[in-house]
Every structure is written in structure tokens, then in C-alpha cells.
Scaffold this motif. Structure first.
Motif, mmCIF file in Angstrom:
data_model
loop_
_atom_site.group_PDB
_atom_site.id
_atom_site.type_symbol
_atom_site.label_atom_id
_atom_site.label_comp_id
_atom_site.label_asym_id
_atom_site.label_seq_id
_atom_site.Cartn_x
_atom_site.Cartn_y
_atom_site.Cartn_z
ATOM 1 N N PHE A 79 0.767 -1.054 -0.030
ATOM 2 C CA PHE A 79 -0.097 0.061 -0.010
ATOM 3 C C PHE A 79 0.761 1.500 0.058
ATOM 4 C CE2 PHE A 79 -3.068 -3.188 1.792
ATOM 5 C CZ PHE A 79 -4.101 -3.076 1.059
ATOM 6 N N ASN A 80 2.103 1.018 0.783
ATOM 7 C CA ASN A 80 2.863 2.247 0.490
ATOM 8 C C ASN A 80 2.430 3.597 1.093
ATOM 9 O OD1 ASN A 80 5.335 0.876 -0.765
ATOM 10 N ND2 ASN A 80 3.993 1.014 -2.664
ATOM 11 N N VAL A 81 1.919 3.536 2.256
ATOM 12 C CA VAL A 81 1.214 4.464 2.681
ATOM 13 C C VAL A 81 2.181 5.725 3.127
ATOM 14 C CG1 VAL A 81 -1.139 3.342 3.550
ATOM 15 C CG2 VAL A 81 0.895 3.568 5.104
ATOM 16 N N ASP A 82 3.390 5.125 3.536
ATOM 17 C CA ASP A 82 4.398 6.199 3.880
ATOM 18 C C ASP A 82 4.969 6.904 2.626
ATOM 19 O OD1 ASP A 82 5.264 3.875 2.818
ATOM 20 O OD2 ASP A 82 7.421 4.077 3.736
ATOM 21 N N LYS A 83 4.545 6.617 1.596
ATOM 22 C CA LYS A 83 5.072 7.380 0.428
ATOM 23 C C LYS A 83 4.034 8.449 -0.171
ATOM 24 C CE LYS A 83 8.053 3.535 -0.819
ATOM 25 N NZ LYS A 83 8.486 2.491 -2.103
ATOM 26 N N ILE A 84 2.797 8.498 0.365
ATOM 27 C CA ILE A 84 1.631 9.305 0.016
ATOM 28 C C ILE A 84 1.293 10.317 1.184
ATOM 29 C CG2 ILE A 84 -0.565 9.291 -0.845
ATOM 30 C CD1 ILE A 84 -0.384 6.490 -1.732
ATOM 31 N N LEU A 102 -4.446 -1.410 -3.932
ATOM 32 C CA LEU A 102 -5.801 -0.879 -3.646
ATOM 33 C C LEU A 102 -6.778 -1.243 -4.526
ATOM 34 C CD1 LEU A 102 -5.291 2.992 -2.647
ATOM 35 C CD2 LEU A 102 -6.352 1.291 -1.096
ATOM 36 N N ASP A 103 -6.408 -1.522 -5.787
ATOM 37 C CA ASP A 103 -7.455 -2.043 -6.567
ATOM 38 C C ASP A 103 -7.629 -3.599 -6.443
ATOM 39 O OD1 ASP A 103 -7.763 0.241 -8.087
ATOM 40 O OD2 ASP A 103 -6.629 -0.727 -9.897
ATOM 41 N N PHE A 104 -6.629 -4.354 -6.107
ATOM 42 C CA PHE A 104 -6.430 -5.710 -5.633
ATOM 43 C C PHE A 104 -7.262 -6.056 -4.339
ATOM 44 C CE2 PHE A 104 -5.120 -9.671 -3.735
ATOM 45 C CZ PHE A 104 -5.241 -10.521 -4.882
ATOM 46 N N TYR A 105 -6.984 -5.131 -3.571
ATOM 47 C CA TYR A 105 -7.762 -5.145 -2.316
ATOM 48 C C TYR A 105 -9.394 -5.093 -2.406
ATOM 49 C CZ TYR A 105 -9.796 -3.812 2.198
ATOM 50 O OH TYR A 105 -10.761 -3.789 3.222
ATOM 51 N N GLN A 106 -9.622 -4.096 -3.193
ATOM 52 C CA GLN A 106 -11.228 -3.800 -3.437
ATOM 53 C C GLN A 106 -11.900 -4.874 -3.900
ATOM 54 O OE1 GLN A 106 -10.901 1.117 -3.693
ATOM 55 N NE2 GLN A 106 -11.193 -0.192 -5.480
ATOM 56 N N GLU A 352 -15.210 1.505 -12.901
ATOM 57 C CA GLU A 352 -14.878 0.109 -13.296
ATOM 58 C C GLU A 352 -13.915 -0.653 -12.756
ATOM 59 O OE1 GLU A 352 -16.468 -1.391 -16.388
ATOM 60 O OE2 GLU A 352 -18.239 -0.229 -15.470
ATOM 61 N N PRO A 353 -13.898 -1.935 -12.616
ATOM 62 C CA PRO A 353 -12.891 -2.815 -11.910
ATOM 63 C C PRO A 353 -11.705 -2.920 -12.952
ATOM 64 C CG PRO A 353 -14.567 -4.258 -12.834
ATOM 65 C CD PRO A 353 -15.144 -2.988 -12.791
ATOM 66 N N ILE A 358 -10.266 -7.382 -10.593
ATOM 67 C CA ILE A 358 -10.912 -8.680 -11.069
ATOM 68 C C ILE A 358 -10.112 -9.972 -10.503
ATOM 69 C CG2 ILE A 358 -12.004 -9.907 -12.819
ATOM 70 C CD1 ILE A 358 -11.994 -7.252 -14.606
ATOM 71 N N LYS A 359 -8.813 -10.078 -10.706
ATOM 72 C CA LYS A 359 -8.001 -10.636 -10.123
ATOM 73 C C LYS A 359 -8.098 -11.087 -8.556
ATOM 74 C CE LYS A 359 -4.173 -10.829 -13.333
ATOM 75 N NZ LYS A 359 -4.055 -12.158 -13.754
#
Length: 421
Positions: A79-84, A102-106, A352-353, A358-359
Motif C-alpha cells: 500500500f506504501n502509505v508512507d510514500k503518500i 488498492l485495486d486488488f484489495y477492493q 469500473e474494476p 478482477i483478479k
């Protein structure tokens, strides 16, 4: 029902950015446990204590995960939250360091929620790997990870290699969610949902042998051809199963194909296996095929997963040459289950996913269903076939863990990709 510790919520609109804040909070909450290093004993009993510890280390491990009342899945993603900068992030570009995760998580969360609608529970824990091998190694040693029934991630090859030895030591099953490579060898607890390239090669060889009656096949190579993972396994599989078919090769480093005419045969189907996904290579090849199509017949087998490349080259032109290729996935938007997924995803996230989402859905749904029914011995049932939105799964146990061997063969027909049965 999915029970999630400090979970990332299903978000849309401006709330989307809150996911990063929650991810950061979760990382702190789940990774801040302090450990106190035990003091090494001194005196006469020290030697005996060390020997006893060594003896216990060699005994079979017993993990509390086997006593979990409900399945626990840990998701380890960059997620790299420390870079945002969460105080100023307002565009998609600002979130690029976290986009894939984030896409994969959702998609994954939607898969878990769909699989647990009947009331069964899955506990999901989310960790930020920070795209850092040291962080991944530290996470692998955490009790929360060790006592999970399954780990999804890490994502990238370097992270997987860092996680692997500790997973082996702890007999920890973990899934490489996106990589089409067997990144580590000899780990029976490694699970690879994306078909490795060697399996693509074998599938292509089997299909060509069964589909076409030919005694000639030519492999086209460019500077970036995948010799080790695709060409060599293809040749080995083809030569093992085909009798009397000659394989020739044509290599070009300058995208020049005119000298190849001497290897073609009039009145026969000239089957070409293309081992490059380079667009300039393909553009030059298509010009050559256009120039010689009146005198020669062609069937072209493209490099695995060539959907995007084929679309960019123009499907109408490609279908003239009977273009086939193997693919790990094929999305049929008209299929009712697929259409329902796209509708639900857009309702949840207002977009849209992506391919990664989708994976994530397929992996989340499959493993949630599997663990809900077989929490401690799911490895015995993992070979059950799964027909997914993006991927099909048919896991086979090998010396390198469980590999997915379910592939599709697609052909360009009527300006679209048509699955071959």
C-alpha cells in the motif's frame, strides 16, 4: 460475513482516500507489538538449555492457527502509505504508489463478502509490505501472520523471495497473487494462481498438435524473445508429443523478415509461433505477411497473453492470419455472473474494476469458499475446479507448490477474442 480488523471499507468518491488512512492505522496497530529478547542463561545449566532448545527446534512445529475457530486470512500488499501525502492526495496520480494494491484489495474484499453471504465468517487482516524486503521479512515473523490459515501476498518477486524461507520454516501456505513465474523453488506451501509461462508453452504445443495437421512449424525470435521460460519448454513439449514434425527457427535482431521466405512452403499451412511481444517486431511481421499472403497460407500463434498487443495492432487485420494465443484469463461481459460483478463493483467503488481488481475478486472468492469449508486441511481440496470472472483455477500439486494449470486458447474472430474449446 467478513470480520476485518481495522478494515479498509468499501469506498467511493472522496471517501476513497480514507482507505489509505485506515490502511496506515491498521499497519501501526498490527505491527507495533513489542518483543523482549530472552536473556541467554549462564552457569552450569546453560549448555543443557541450548541443547534442549536445539532439540525442540527439530521437532514438528505446532501452530495455534490449527485451533482457529474461524479462518484467518492475512493480506500482505504494498500500500506504501508512507510514500503518500494523505493531506494533499486528490488525484489518481497521487495514489500511484498504492494503485495496484488498492485495486486488488477492493476486488478481494468484494470476493470475500460474496463468498460469505451465507453467514460464514472469515477474519481478514491487512498489512502494508511497503514494497520493502526487510519489512516483508519482519511481517513474516509476526505471530499474527504465522497464526493465519492463509497469507495472500507478498506481490513482487523480491518480496516473495524474502518471505519464502520463513514461510517454509513455519509451514505457512501463501499465495503469489499476480506473478506468472514460479519465483521460488522447492516450497510445497507456495500457491501460484497465475499460470506460469512453462504451462502456457505446454498448452500451446498440445493445442497446435491436436488442431493442425502439419509436418512443419517455425519459431520466430526477436531480441526480447523469452527463450528460457517459453521457447525451450514449448520445443520440449512439442517434440515429446509430435512425431515427424520439423521445427525450424528464424531469428531477427532488426525486424527484417524477407529472408524468411526461403523457409516457407506453398500449398501448406505455414504455422508460425511468435516468441516476442514487442510491438515493432509484430508491425514488421504483419507487413511481411501482408506482402506474401497471396502465395502462402499462414496460421500465427502469438506470445501468451497478447490481448492488449493484438488490440493495439488491429483485430480485423490479425484475423486474416488465423491468430491464436494462450491466456490465463478471458472476460465475457455478457455472462450473467460477470455482468453482476461489474454492476456490484461499480456500485461499491464508483469506477469500473481494473484487471487487478478482477483478479483480486477471483482469488478472494475462491479461497474464502475453500477455507470456509475446510479450515485446517484445505490443501486436500484446493484442486477443485473454479470458473472465475477473470481466471479459472485448476491447482495441481508439484515439487514447487500448487500451480494453476487452467488456461484458455483464444482466437481472433469477427474482431473479438473467441475462446476455443
Amino acid at each position: 460475513m467478513t470480520s476485518v480488523l481495522n478494515r479498509l471499507q468499501l469506498l467511493s468518491g472522496n471517501n476513497f482516500f480514507s482507505a489509505l488512512i485506515l490502511a496506515a492505522a491498521f499497519t501501526v496497530a498490527s505491527c507495533s507489538t513489542k518483543t523482549i529478547q530472552p536473556q541467554m542463561p549462564t552457569g552450569p545449566s546453560a549448555e543443557k538449555t541450548v541443547k534442549d532448545d536445539d532439540k525442540r527446534a527439530k521437532e514438528p512445529a505446532v501452530f495455534s492457527r490449527n485451533a482457529n475457530k474461524e479462518p484467518v486470512i492475512s493480506l500482505v500488499l504494498p500500500f506504501n502509505v508512507d510514500k503518500i501525502d494523505l493531506s494533499t492526495a486528490s488525484t489518481k496520480k497521487d495514489l500511484e504508489p498504492s494503485a495496484v494494491a488498492l485495486d486488488f484489495y477492493q476486488g478481494f474484499r468484494l470476493g470475500l463478502d460474496s463468498a460469505t453471504q451465507n453467514g460464514k465468517k472469515i477474519k481478514l487482516m491487512v498489512f502494508d509490505s511497503k514494497d520493502d524486503t526487510v519489512e516483508v521479512r519482519n511481517l513474516a515473523r509476526k505471530q499474527a501472520i504465522i497464526n493465519s490459515n492463509l497469507v495472500i501476498g507478498p506481490l513482487y518477486p523480491s518480496e516473495i523471495r524474502s518471505f519464502n524461507p520463513i514461510a517454509v520454516q513455519n509451514q505457512q501456505y501463501f499465495v503469489s497473487p499476480l506473478s506468472p513465474r514460479v519465483v521460488v523453488k522447492g516450497n510445497p506451501y507456495f500457491i501460484v494462481p497465475v499460470c506460469p509461462m512453462e504451462i502456457h508453452a505446454r498448452k500451446a504445443a498440445e493445442f497446435i498438435i491436436k488442431k493442425f495437421e502439419t509436418n512443419r512449424l517455425m519459431i520466430l525470435k526477436g531480441p526480447d524473445s523469452d527463450e528460457e521460460n517459453f521457447v525451450k519448454p514449448f520445443k520440449a513439449a512439442f517434440e515429446e508429443q509430435s512425431i515427424g514434425t520439423a521445427i525450424s527457427e528464424y531469428r531477427t535482431t532488426s525486424n527484417t523478415f524477407d529472408p524468411m521466405v526461403s523457409k516457407l512452403v506453398k500449398g501448406q499451412n505455414n504455422i508460425l509461433l511468435v516468441s516476442s511481444a514487442n510491438k515493432a517486431f509484430w508491425q514488421a511481421l504483419l507487413k511481411f505477411l501482408d506482402k506474401n499472403s497471396k502465395e502462402y497460407s499462414f496460421t500465427v500463434f502469438a506470445y501468451p497473453g497478447s490481448e492488449r498487443l493484438a488490440t493495439s495492432l488491429g483485430l480485423k487485420n490479425l484475423e486474416k492470419y488465423n491468430l491464436y494465443f494462450t491466456s490465463s484469463y478471458h472476460i465475457d461481459r455478457n455472462e450473467p455472473g460477470t455482468a453482476a460483478f461489474f454492476t456490484r463493483y461499480k456500485q461499491a467503488y464508483a469506477v469500473e474494476p481494473s484487471e487487478y481488481a478482477i483478479k483480486g475478486f477471483d482469488i478472494g472468492f475462491f479461497f474464502a469458499k475453500l477455507l470456509s469449508s475446510h479450515i485446517t486441511d484445505y490443501d486436500k481440496y484446493i484442486n477443485k475446479f473454479y470458473n472465475g470472472i477473470h481466471n479459472n483455477f485448476q491447482f495441481v500439486k508439484t515439487e514447487n507448490g500448487f500451480l494453476n494449470e487452467s488456461l484458455k486458447v483464444l482466437k481472433v474472430e469477427n474482431s473479438k477474442f473467441v475462446e476455443q474449446k
